[in-house]
Design an enzyme around this catalytic site. Sequence first.
Site, PDB file in Angstrom:
ATOM      1  N   GLU A 127       4.747  -2.281  -3.155  1.00 53.13           N
ATOM      2  CA  GLU A 127       4.640  -2.945  -1.747  1.00 53.13           C
ATOM      3  C   GLU A 127       3.071  -3.199  -1.793  1.00 53.13           C
ATOM      4  OE1 GLU A 127       4.528  -1.880   2.936  1.00 53.13           O
ATOM      5  OE2 GLU A 127       5.240  -0.505   1.702  1.00 53.13           O
ATOM      6  N   ASP A 158      -0.618   0.175  11.523  1.00 54.88           N
ATOM      7  CA  ASP A 158      -1.324   0.703  10.478  1.00 54.88           C
ATOM      8  C   ASP A 158      -2.417   1.918  11.041  1.00 54.88           C
ATOM      9  OD1 ASP A 158       0.056  -0.407   8.208  1.00 54.88           O
ATOM     10  OD2 ASP A 158      -1.143  -2.072   8.510  1.00 54.88           O
TER      11      ASP A 158
END
Length: 271
Positions: free
Chosen positions: A54, A65
């Site tokens: 990723e 995040d």
Amino acid sequence: MTTPTLTPGVVERHLRARRDTGRGLLMPYVTGGITPGWTDYLRAFAAAGADAIELGLPFSDPTLDGVTIQQASETALARGASTRRILADLAGIPDLGVPLVVSTYYNLVLHDGGEAFCAALRRAGVSGLIVPDLPVHEADELTEVAATAGIELALLASPATPEPRLAEISRRSRGFVYAVSLMGTTGERTALAASAAELTARIRRGTDRPVLLGFGISTPDQAREARRHADGVVVGAAVMRRVLDGAGPDDLRAFLATLRQALDQECDRPR
């Protein structure tokens, strides 16, 4: 617009083939542009036994995040990283032998338009895409545009996803289904979330696509436990914390090798 019926693409075929041998899948994460030689991390990941990688395109407002990935994005942006530069770096490396899956926020997709964005990914050798802030009921257009470019759009499911929406995510996701182990942001944690087992079981009832479990998986023991429920794991914050602390590609290869070993041991465990 309805989601077209699509045959499995590069990412799904690759992950299915490895999963079907009994292998636990490992997808580590790196923020593009984080260091001058950041593509060396990709080679190290592949050498450590990653089944897919990723690649995060840094964004100034990464809402899903946690602190570590936010810091990584800020560091990359301060170095002048951009989608164009990151994809140019990718285009200059040899084939890694595993699929690359880009993750980013929808604003970056909209900036160039879905068609141009996905075409640029494909030219750079990317096969998959994750857009965590794109809800499933708005994903049809990008799914179709991405598929035309040869990009598989993987969707996310969380413990709070209601059953009807989970069924839609399972049906519309391409490549794999990304199971978010807990409600919250990315980041290292001391234990695998208790909600992970139930979520992966719910997803598996609706699809045979590979299910990768992420958010908070940080240690070999957590990877081993996650493999008992999902087909594999996504490991991001634990990788990027090491990068931010100065770890080089060899250090990351050694760390990921411990996760690879844990996943393999779980696969070999008598059932």
